[in-house]
Design an enzyme around this catalytic site. Structure first.
Site, short mmCIF file in Angstrom:
data_model
loop_
_atom_site.label_atom_id
_atom_site.label_comp_id
_atom_site.label_asym_id
_atom_site.label_seq_id
_atom_site.Cartn_x
_atom_site.Cartn_y
_atom_site.Cartn_z
N GLY A 213 21.16 50.51 -55.03
CA GLY A 213 21.43 50.32 -56.50
C GLY A 213 22.35 49.14 -56.45
O GLY A 213 22.64 48.29 -55.65
N SER A 214 23.09 49.07 -57.60
CA SER A 214 24.01 47.88 -57.99
C SER A 214 25.46 48.03 -56.97
O SER A 214 25.90 48.92 -56.76
CB SER A 214 24.60 47.91 -59.37
N GLU A 234 22.78 49.78 -50.08
CA GLU A 234 21.61 48.59 -50.12
C GLU A 234 21.70 48.03 -51.45
O GLU A 234 21.42 48.78 -52.57
CB GLU A 234 20.20 49.01 -49.97
N CYS A 268 15.03 44.05 -54.83
CA CYS A 268 16.35 43.46 -54.58
C CYS A 268 16.18 42.18 -53.65
O CYS A 268 17.42 41.26 -53.42
CB CYS A 268 17.05 44.40 -53.81
N GLU A 363 21.91 38.13 -59.53
CA GLU A 363 20.50 38.46 -59.45
C GLU A 363 19.72 38.95 -60.91
O GLU A 363 20.48 39.68 -61.37
CB GLU A 363 20.52 39.77 -58.69
#
Length: 463
Positions: A213-214, A234, A268, A363
């Site tokens: 996630g973030s 991650e 991602c 991102e």
């Protein structure tokens, strides 16, 4: 227990409902998992784990169509790509089965000093303990497989907390594991609020937590974990691509378009920043824009759809704001640039937004790629490395020396040569560094992370 409705990102229709756990119920799940781990005499033996996972593969293989529709309905990924996700998930289970026999210890040399005489020593692998998995929305079934199946394969009880927007896939995986023969309590799914999710991570009964996630949330949870809890984080990247003048443009364009607009850019390691030598920058940008403009955008359940919706309307608003900011800071839109609806945004190509534009620094997680021109290779490397993220990157060139130079100098955990940044197979190491994450994913690496090494030393006068 209360329930929450799950809706389609495309049109908001209800596609299902799931139980919503209280903090007390999350604690109960932790207690159940911890009790399973403490009961060493009743750990699931390896051969039984293999049998369960083989059964799971068979069950899933017989339900590919149903699982594809489930995954696409809640997540918004186009039907054609969701089917690939389910097929990858099945193969991921196969990889875990194969790895069970490969995750082994070794002999530690003894007897070569007086103090170690008359001894033999071996290491072995043991499950680390209760695994807590906090998952993301963008690949709801395959991410659940990557977090849950390695735990089961090495013998760890596991609790997964899926994203509240896409909980049905993870719950289905746990349901299918039980159908495959997994005893109660070894795999649990809890849909809960952030307080419940934080409890999963911070409980002293949790030995390992895997987070997708973030960055801000992941690093926060990591800071709150109990002493001794191991973690794998991650997060995202702002993936850079460098295109040299000798690159094969025609073969490269489909890869860059796929890498940039797959799942509407909600990946991602999605292609986001493309640095192209000034001699070919206009050509490359126009070809990417031409192909992107022809992508079919719409309902994820339509087999013709290539780019589906963003996960929610707020994301569409955010992407629109970032695109407008890029234009205000010098960027030129070659295609797209506007919302199609409350849920869909046009595949967008922007040329040369300034380095201080939001889209050049963060991102986007949306269907937008930026093309920047550069004069020298060293300049391209410097600009590619100017952010505090480090995940996957790419270089396109026919020159081996240039490719190796890029591999050496790019701040990345993986560098693709003549391929897009979103390339991934499920047995390869996968993870970010710097602010992009901690530790490694991928089925084999996750299994290694979820085990402890124990050594046995035997002393005997006959040795």
């Amino acid at each position: 227990m209360s329930t929450i409705e799950v809706t389609s990102p495309f049109d908001g229709r209800v596609v299902g409902s799931v139980p919503f756990s209280t903090v007390e119920q999350v604690q109960q799940a932790i207690d159940t998992a911890y009790d399973k781990f403490l009961d060493v005499d009743n750990w699931i033996p390896k051969y039984k784990r293999v049998e369960i996972l083989e059964n799971l593969m068979k069950i899933m293989s017989s339900q590919v169509e149903e699982l594809t529709i489930l995954c696409a309905s809640e997540g918004g990924k186009p039907y054609i790509d969701s089917k690939v996700e389910i097929q990858r998930a099945i193969n991921g289970i196969k990889i875990a089965i194969e790895q069970i026999g490969l995750q082994e210890g070794q002999e530690i040399a003894m007897g070569h000093t007086a103090s170690s005489a008359n001894r033999i020593a071996y290491t072995m692998k043991e499950p680390i303990g209760v695994v807590a998995a906090i998952s993301a929305f963008n690949h709801p079934f395959n991410l659940a497989v990557h977090q849950v199946i390695p735990a089961i394969a090495v013998g760890c009880p596991v609790i997964i907390r899926p994203a509240t927007q896409t909980p049905m896939s993870a719950l289905k995986l746990v349901e299918l594991l039980k159908e495959a023969g997994l005893p109660d309590g070894w795999a649990q799914a809890v849909v809960c609020d952030r307080v419940g999710g934080e409890l999963l991570v911070t409980s002293p009964k949790t030995a390992f937590f895997t987070f997708i996630g973030s960055g801000p949330v992941g690093w926060y949870l990591n800071s709150k974990a109990s002493a001794g809890t191991r973690s794998a984080l991650e997060h995202g990247g702002v993936a850079p691509v460098i295109v040299e003048p000798d690159a094969d443009i025609e073969s490269m364009i489909p890869d860059l378009v796929k890498g940039g607009f797959y799942h509407a850019g909600q990946v991602c390691v999605s292609v986001q920043r493309i640095f192209v030598h000034e001699s070919i920058a206009d050509t490359v940008a126009s070809k990417i824009a031409e192909k992107a403009s022809k992508l079919v955008v719409g309902d994820q359940l339509d087999p013709k759809t290539e780019v589906g919706p963003l996960i929610n309307h707020n994301e569409v608003n955010r992407v629109e704001e970032w695109v407008n900011d890029a234009v205000a800071k010098g960027g030129k839109i070659l295609t797209g640039g506007k919302r199609i609806s409350d849920s869909c945004f046009e595949p967008t190509v922007i040329v040369n937004p300034s380095d201080d534009a939001i889209i050049s620094q963060k991102e986007i997680f949306g269907p937008v790629v930026c093309v920047y021109s550069y004069k020298t290779f060293d300049e391209a490397i410097k600009r590619a490395n100017q952010l505090d993220v480090s995940f996957q990157a790419a270089v396109f060139t026919k020159n081996l020396d240039t490719a190796l130079k890029a591999v050496k100098r790019l701040n990345a955990t993986a560098v693709m040569v003549n391929d897009h940044t979103a390339f991934r197979v499920d047995w390869m190491p996968f993870g970010g560094a710097k602010t992009s994450g901690l530790g490694l994913g991928g089925i084999p690496d996750s299994m290694r992370e979820m085990q402890n090494q124990k050594m046995m030393v035997i002393k005997s006068p006959v040795l």
